[in-house]
Design an enzyme around this catalytic site. Structure first.
Site, short mmCIF file in Angstrom:
data_model
loop_
_atom_site.label_atom_id
_atom_site.label_comp_id
_atom_site.label_asym_id
_atom_site.label_seq_id
_atom_site.Cartn_x
_atom_site.Cartn_y
_atom_site.Cartn_z
N SER A 146 43.10 45.90 47.40
CA SER A 146 41.74 45.08 47.20
C SER A 146 40.96 44.79 48.51
O SER A 146 42.15 45.30 50.04
CB SER A 146 41.18 43.71 47.08
OG SER A 146 40.23 42.86 47.20
N TYR A 168 45.71 35.17 48.67
CA TYR A 168 46.08 35.82 47.90
C TYR A 168 45.45 37.34 48.59
O TYR A 168 46.13 38.07 48.19
CB TYR A 168 44.44 35.83 46.69
CG TYR A 168 44.01 37.30 46.25
CD1 TYR A 168 44.95 37.96 45.16
CD2 TYR A 168 42.67 37.81 46.28
CE1 TYR A 168 43.99 38.82 44.65
CE2 TYR A 168 42.90 39.34 45.70
CZ TYR A 168 43.18 39.45 44.75
OH TYR A 168 42.81 40.74 44.17
#
Length: 244
Positions: A146, A168
């Site tokens: 990501s 995350y």
């Protein structure tokens, strides 16, 4: 042994993982549909079959050594080959309002849980599948990362890369670093290893905010089908290479 290439996609029973599987299937790959929940995996396989894709379910919990070993054995029995591995399974961990994970109040158990899936899980699955990948003429490994894992972008105040997610986001930075080291280890071989950023994808992971999963799957599918001599050890989104 069939000449048809086999691809394993983890977390392939829904969302982005399913669309990556469907896209590879449409290109002629046989799909090993990795899913932690066997019933959901089998339901995804039925959908793929209905779309004309050759697929079979692989019960797979990426946090379990035993489950991953059993998955490798199942794929071996199903044809003895693996040409593509897409490490898609991932979790965000518990968040506060606005998806925020405040580093000053972060529960270390949340961090451990996210790392176990997003990083250790990728290493666990990759190493278990390597014996089959090494037998492939054109092995490809794609790690779903990501842009929030881009330290360069995260550190730039002029670039908007989403909220503070102190559990995350660093797992994706960690995954990016692991991707580079796999690529370095495989220098001089036919194994190409890259990271893919799908962008914000409308799935249950994001509260269904973002673009359709079938659009977001395009970069991963491209990296999974790179020609021999293609790039390795790089981080891509739809527009090309993005910074680590």
């Amino acid at each position: 042994m069939s000449d048809k290439k086999t691809a394993l996609v983890t977390g392939a029973n829904k969302g982005l993982g399913y669309e990556i599987a469907a896209g590879l299937g449409a290109l002629g790959h046989r799909l090993a549909v990795g899913a932690r929940d066997q019933a959901r995996g089998e339901a995804a396989v039925k959908r793929l079959h209905d779309a004309g894709v050759d697929a079979f379910a692989v019960p797979l919990d990426v946090t379990s050594d035993r489950s991953v070993a059993q998955a490798a054995e199942l794929i071996e029995r199903q044809g003895g080959r693996l040409d593509v591995l897409v490490n898609n399974a991932g979790i965000s961990g518990e968040t506060g309002p606005g998806w925020v994970q405040d580093p000053t109040t972060l529960d270390l158990e949340v961090v451990r849980t996210v790392v176990d899936t997003n990083v250790y899980g990728v290493i666990r699955v990759t190493n278990a599948m390597l014996p089959m990948l090494r037998r492939s003429a054109s092995p490809r490994i794609v790690n779903i990362s990501s842009s929030v894992g881009s330290v360069t972008w995260q550190a730039d105040p002029d670039i908007e890369v989403g909220p503070v997610m102190a559990a995350y986001s660093p797992t994706k930075s960690y995954l990016n670093a692991v991707t580079v080291h796999y690529a370095r280890q495989f220098t001089g071989t036919d194994i190409l290893v890259n990271a893919a950023c799908p962008g914000l994808v409308a799935t249950d992971f994001t509260g269904f905010q973002g673009r359709p999963p079938h659009e977001a799957a395009a970069t991963a599918i491209r990296l999974a089908t790179l020609p021999d001599g293609g790039p390795t050890g790089s981080f891509f989104n739809d527009d090309g290479v993005i910074p680590w």
